[in-house]
Structure formats: C-alpha cells, structure tokens
Design a protein around this motif. Sequence first.
Motif, PDB file in Angstrom:
ATOM      1  N   PRO A   1     -52.353 -59.521  -3.036  1.00  0.00           N
ATOM      2  CA  PRO A   1     -52.616 -58.106  -3.292  1.00  0.00           C
ATOM      3  C   PRO A   1     -51.858 -57.599  -4.510  1.00  0.00           C
ATOM      4  O   PRO A   1     -50.830 -58.156  -4.884  1.00  0.00           O
ATOM      5  CB  PRO A   1     -52.060 -57.438  -2.032  1.00  0.00           C
ATOM      6  CG  PRO A   1     -50.913 -58.311  -1.640  1.00  0.00           C
ATOM      7  CD  PRO A   1     -51.293 -59.720  -2.032  1.00  0.00           C
ATOM      8  N   MET A   2     -52.383 -56.547  -5.101  1.00  0.00           N
ATOM      9  CA  MET A   2     -51.695 -55.864  -6.207  1.00  0.00           C
ATOM     10  C   MET A   2     -52.284 -54.468  -6.331  1.00  0.00           C
ATOM     11  O   MET A   2     -53.375 -54.213  -5.795  1.00  0.00           O
ATOM     12  CB  MET A   2     -51.842 -56.657  -7.508  1.00  0.00           C
ATOM     13  CG  MET A   2     -53.250 -56.838  -7.972  1.00  0.00           C
ATOM     14  SD  MET A   2     -53.425 -58.231  -9.117  1.00  0.00           S
ATOM     15  CE  MET A   2     -53.312 -59.636  -8.016  1.00  0.00           C
ATOM     16  N   SER A   3     -51.581 -53.608  -7.038  1.00  0.00           N
ATOM     17  CA  SER A   3     -52.155 -52.272  -7.208  1.00  0.00           C
ATOM     18  C   SER A   3     -53.315 -52.356  -8.202  1.00  0.00           C
ATOM     19  O   SER A   3     -53.350 -53.250  -9.052  1.00  0.00           O
ATOM     20  CB  SER A   3     -51.086 -51.270  -7.670  1.00  0.00           C
ATOM     21  OG  SER A   3     -50.576 -51.654  -8.906  1.00  0.00           O
ATOM     22  N   THR A   4     -54.233 -51.430  -8.067  1.00  0.00           N
ATOM     23  CA  THR A   4     -55.431 -51.480  -8.904  1.00  0.00           C
ATOM     24  C   THR A   4     -55.099 -51.217 -10.378  1.00  0.00           C
ATOM     25  O   THR A   4     -55.875 -51.579 -11.258  1.00  0.00           O
ATOM     26  CB  THR A   4     -56.458 -50.436  -8.423  1.00  0.00           C
ATOM     27  OG1 THR A   4     -55.768 -49.187  -8.262  1.00  0.00           O
ATOM     28  CG2 THR A   4     -57.083 -50.837  -7.104  1.00  0.00           C
ATOM     29  N   GLY A   5     -53.967 -50.591 -10.626  1.00  0.00           N
ATOM     30  CA  GLY A   5     -53.526 -50.323 -11.994  1.00  0.00           C
ATOM     31  C   GLY A   5     -52.025 -50.081 -11.977  1.00  0.00           C
ATOM     32  O   GLY A   5     -51.387 -50.244 -10.921  1.00  0.00           O
ATOM     33  N   PRO A   6     -51.434 -49.685 -13.113  1.00  0.00           N
ATOM     34  CA  PRO A   6     -49.991 -49.422 -13.136  1.00  0.00           C
ATOM     35  C   PRO A   6     -49.622 -48.368 -12.086  1.00  0.00           C
ATOM     36  O   PRO A   6     -50.364 -47.395 -11.919  1.00  0.00           O
ATOM     37  CB  PRO A   6     -49.744 -48.878 -14.546  1.00  0.00           C
ATOM     38  CG  PRO A   6     -50.944 -49.267 -15.343  1.00  0.00           C
ATOM     39  CD  PRO A   6     -52.090 -49.425 -14.394  1.00  0.00           C
TER      40      PRO A   6
ATOM     41  N   GLU B   1     -47.559 -46.076 -12.115  1.00  0.00           N
ATOM     42  CA  GLU B   1     -47.375 -44.737 -12.704  1.00  0.00           C
ATOM     43  C   GLU B   1     -48.698 -43.985 -12.792  1.00  0.00           C
ATOM     44  O   GLU B   1     -48.706 -42.759 -12.898  1.00  0.00           O
ATOM     45  CB  GLU B   1     -46.785 -44.806 -14.127  1.00  0.00           C
ATOM     46  CG  GLU B   1     -45.584 -45.712 -14.296  1.00  0.00           C
ATOM     47  CD  GLU B   1     -45.973 -47.182 -14.384  1.00  0.00           C
ATOM     48  OE1 GLU B   1     -45.703 -47.899 -13.405  1.00  0.00           O
ATOM     49  OE2 GLU B   1     -46.556 -47.599 -15.400  1.00  0.00           O
ATOM     50  N   GLU B   2     -49.806 -44.737 -12.807  1.00  0.00           N
ATOM     51  CA  GLU B   2     -51.113 -44.065 -12.959  1.00  0.00           C
ATOM     52  C   GLU B   2     -51.787 -43.758 -11.619  1.00  0.00           C
ATOM     53  O   GLU B   2     -52.857 -43.163 -11.585  1.00  0.00           O
ATOM     54  CB  GLU B   2     -52.036 -44.928 -13.832  1.00  0.00           C
ATOM     55  CG  GLU B   2     -51.542 -44.988 -15.264  1.00  0.00           C
ATOM     56  CD  GLU B   2     -52.406 -45.875 -16.148  1.00  0.00           C
ATOM     57  OE1 GLU B   2     -53.523 -46.242 -15.735  1.00  0.00           O
ATOM     58  OE2 GLU B   2     -51.929 -46.214 -17.250  1.00  0.00           O
TER      59      GLU B   2
ATOM     60  N   GLU C   1     -44.621 -46.813  -2.672  1.00  0.00           N
ATOM     61  CA  GLU C   1     -43.389 -47.307  -3.301  1.00  0.00           C
ATOM     62  C   GLU C   1     -42.251 -47.582  -2.313  1.00  0.00           C
ATOM     63  O   GLU C   1     -41.609 -48.641  -2.405  1.00  0.00           O
ATOM     64  CB  GLU C   1     -42.963 -46.376  -4.427  1.00  0.00           C
ATOM     65  CG  GLU C   1     -43.973 -46.458  -5.571  1.00  0.00           C
ATOM     66  CD  GLU C   1     -43.496 -45.821  -6.860  1.00  0.00           C
ATOM     67  OE1 GLU C   1     -42.854 -46.509  -7.648  1.00  0.00           O
ATOM     68  OE2 GLU C   1     -43.787 -44.634  -7.059  1.00  0.00           O
ATOM     69  N   PRO C   2     -42.017 -46.701  -1.329  1.00  0.00           N
ATOM     70  CA  PRO C   2     -40.965 -47.033  -0.352  1.00  0.00           C
ATOM     71  C   PRO C   2     -41.294 -48.310   0.417  1.00  0.00           C
ATOM     72  O   PRO C   2     -40.414 -49.102   0.757  1.00  0.00           O
ATOM     73  CB  PRO C   2     -40.952 -45.825   0.599  1.00  0.00           C
ATOM     74  CG  PRO C   2     -41.621 -44.737  -0.147  1.00  0.00           C
ATOM     75  CD  PRO C   2     -42.601 -45.378  -1.084  1.00  0.00           C
ATOM     76  N   TYR C   3     -42.597 -48.543   0.646  1.00  0.00           N
ATOM     77  CA  TYR C   3     -43.030 -49.746   1.352  1.00  0.00           C
ATOM     78  C   TYR C   3     -42.768 -50.990   0.494  1.00  0.00           C
ATOM     79  O   TYR C   3     -42.249 -52.002   0.974  1.00  0.00           O
ATOM     80  CB  TYR C   3     -44.511 -49.605   1.698  1.00  0.00           C
ATOM     81  CG  TYR C   3     -45.195 -50.879   2.067  1.00  0.00           C
ATOM     82  CD1 TYR C   3     -44.959 -51.476   3.301  1.00  0.00           C
ATOM     83  CD2 TYR C   3     -46.082 -51.483   1.196  1.00  0.00           C
ATOM     84  CE1 TYR C   3     -45.606 -52.653   3.638  1.00  0.00           C
ATOM     85  CE2 TYR C   3     -46.727 -52.657   1.521  1.00  0.00           C
ATOM     86  CZ  TYR C   3     -46.477 -53.240   2.747  1.00  0.00           C
ATOM     87  OH  TYR C   3     -47.102 -54.409   3.074  1.00  0.00           O
TER      88      TYR C   3
ATOM     89  N   ARG D   1     -44.397 -54.108  -8.552  1.00  0.00           N
ATOM     90  CA  ARG D   1     -44.018 -53.072  -9.517  1.00  0.00           C
ATOM     91  C   ARG D   1     -44.181 -53.587 -10.954  1.00  0.00           C
ATOM     92  O   ARG D   1     -44.132 -52.821 -11.893  1.00  0.00           O
ATOM     93  CB  ARG D   1     -42.549 -52.666  -9.319  1.00  0.00           C
ATOM     94  CG  ARG D   1     -42.290 -51.904  -8.024  1.00  0.00           C
ATOM     95  CD  ARG D   1     -40.828 -51.499  -7.965  1.00  0.00           C
ATOM     96  NE  ARG D   1     -40.572 -50.542  -6.914  1.00  0.00           N
ATOM     97  CZ  ARG D   1     -40.823 -49.228  -7.004  1.00  0.00           C
ATOM     98  NH1 ARG D   1     -41.342 -48.735  -8.106  1.00  0.00           N
ATOM     99  NH2 ARG D   1     -40.550 -48.432  -5.990  1.00  0.00           N
ATOM    100  N   LEU D   2     -44.317 -54.904 -11.102  1.00  0.00           N
ATOM    101  CA  LEU D   2     -44.253 -55.507 -12.438  1.00  0.00           C
ATOM    102  C   LEU D   2     -45.606 -56.001 -12.949  1.00  0.00           C
ATOM    103  O   LEU D   2     -45.763 -56.229 -14.130  1.00  0.00           O
ATOM    104  CB  LEU D   2     -43.241 -56.668 -12.425  1.00  0.00           C
ATOM    105  CG  LEU D   2     -41.822 -56.265 -11.983  1.00  0.00           C
ATOM    106  CD1 LEU D   2     -40.944 -57.489 -11.797  1.00  0.00           C
ATOM    107  CD2 LEU D   2     -41.191 -55.336 -13.019  1.00  0.00           C
TER     108      LEU D   2
END
Length: 284
Positions: free
Chosen positions: A171-176, A178-179, A189-191, A201-202
């Motif tokens: 899994p990863m976030s769909t984009g940065p 921050e966006e 983020e706390p998770y 995060r990277l």
Amino acid sequence: MGAQELDLTALRRVYGNAGSRWFYTRVARNARHWGWTEPGQSKWRLWRAQRQLEDVLGRKLALPAGARVLDAGCGAGVVARAMAARFGLLVTGVDVLDFHVAEARRLSADAALADRTAFSCGDFHELPFPEGTFDGAYSMETLVHSYRPARALAEFHRVLRPGGRLVLLGPMSTGPLEELPSSARALLEPYLDAMAMTGARLYHAGNLAQLLAGAGFEVEEALDATPHYLPTTEAVHAYFRLPWELLRRVGDPARWLNLRSTVEMYAVREHIAWYVHTAVKPPR
Ligand SMILES: C[S@@+](CC[C@H](N)C(=O)[O-])C[C@H]1O[C@@H](n2cnc3c(N)ncnc32)[C@H](O)[C@@H]1O
C-alpha cells in the motif's frame, strides 16, 4: 520526513505486542499481508485472497524452479514457503525482528521446506549478501516500513544478478501526503507513525516508479491493483469492527494496534492505493 535510521523499538512494538501476535498467528495464520480478490469472487474468503496474492507475486516473479530469490521482510515466512512450495523457488528471507526469523525457521521445518527456505536476521537496507547473489527479490508489504526507500532499492539492485527481477507489493498513499485533504491526513498520519510506516511518508503512487528507475531498475509494470485489494479492506472492516469496539472498551487499545488499523483505516481507503511494481535489473 521520517528518521533516516532503523527504529527497532517501534517495529518491536508493532509486531511484538501480545495483541498483534495473537492476531497474526491465530487470525491471519502467520501471514502479515493483505489479499487479492478476482472480479466476481466473494470478498469474505480472506485466506483464499491471501493465497491468491502470493500467487500473483509468483507469477510476476516469473522465474524458473530452482531460481534463488530474496524475501525482504519475510515475517513468519508464509510468502517464502508459498514461493518454494508452489513455484519451486529457493528463498532466502531476511527480517529485522529476531522472533519473526525464529517463527519462520520453525514453521518451515514443520512444513518440510527447510531445504528450500532459509531465514536470517537483518535489515534490508544493509543486506549481508554479495553483489549478484539472487535471480529475483521481492517485498511483500514491507517497503512501507523503509526509513530510506532509495537505499533499500539500491540494496535490492546490488544483490540481484544482471537480468534479475524485483517485485514490490504493498500500500501507499495515492499522492504526496501534503496534498491529501487535511481530514484524511489527520487520520492517516498518526496511524503511519504508530505502525512505524516511515516509508509511507517518503514515497507514494506518484513517485515509486521513479525511485526504482533512480536505483537502476527498468520498470516493467506499475500496476494499480487497488480494485483487487479493496474487497479484503471491506471484509476485514466488517469482520473486525465489532470486536475492536468491544476490545477498546474493556482492554488496553494500544495492545490491539493491528486490529484497530484494519478498522480505522477504512475511512481513508480512497487515499490508499495498492500497487504491484515489477522491475528488472538491466542485463549487462
Ligand atoms: C507487514 S509485515 C510483512 C511480512 C511478510 N512479508 C508477510 O507478507 O507475511 C512487514 C515485515 O517487514 C519487516 N521489516 C520491517 N522493516 C524491516 C527492515 N528494515 N529490514 C528487514 N525487515 C523489516 C517486519 O519485521 C515485518 O516482518
């Protein structure tokens, strides 16, 4: 940005607490990964979905029986044994947690697969193998813990022979981050911090292929497989929502981090993508 060093204490907390260990051994039968569902299949059969995900990995590796393969972050070795038993591969698993390595060795011996699977304790950012040792390598939902993804990918590249194949699933976030909408970040983020998911995060869906290319790989495929993973997300949410509600009332919620994550991360599922990246170390 996360710390650029190994946080073993955090990983021990995530995987070593009694609740997590119970969840992974009893409920997930030692696998520490999600599942793959084909269109039209029932989402409720989680163990079948896990076996199917392992089969996807085996097919993407596309290596002949007898090929030597690295499992980076092997956990209790469920994936390594699947690759050995179902694809005839010779698998070397590395995990940074000593109790995972001990479990992997014991379970492989029990399954009479100790001759085709070997396990050692180590950090996949600093692999104890010479250049060109392996025909293939994979990371099943482990890069998400990487404190230096570029460094990890460079290590995978180094230990592969020219022409060697790499498969990354996870899994990863769909984009940065921050966006993402602030409401999603407030949940996510706390998770990520609690689960020691520094890698999340990277890198993200928009830049992992570039990171692979930067490490010297030719990216064969960057497959957004989210539709195949979502049925598992829905099923675990439905199965564990009530148990989690009960446990959080009667016990210490920190002990049930993994159970909690399966329930609470459901709310941000539209911001999480599940990818299968297949890459090759160019032949000389
Ligand atoms: C989600 S589990 C996946 C385990 C296994 N691949 C599976 O699918 O069952 C992530 C694994 O990565 C391991 N891990 C995390 N960071 C690591 C590192 N830097 N080096 C080696 N293993 C690591 C953890 O100990 C854990 O076993």
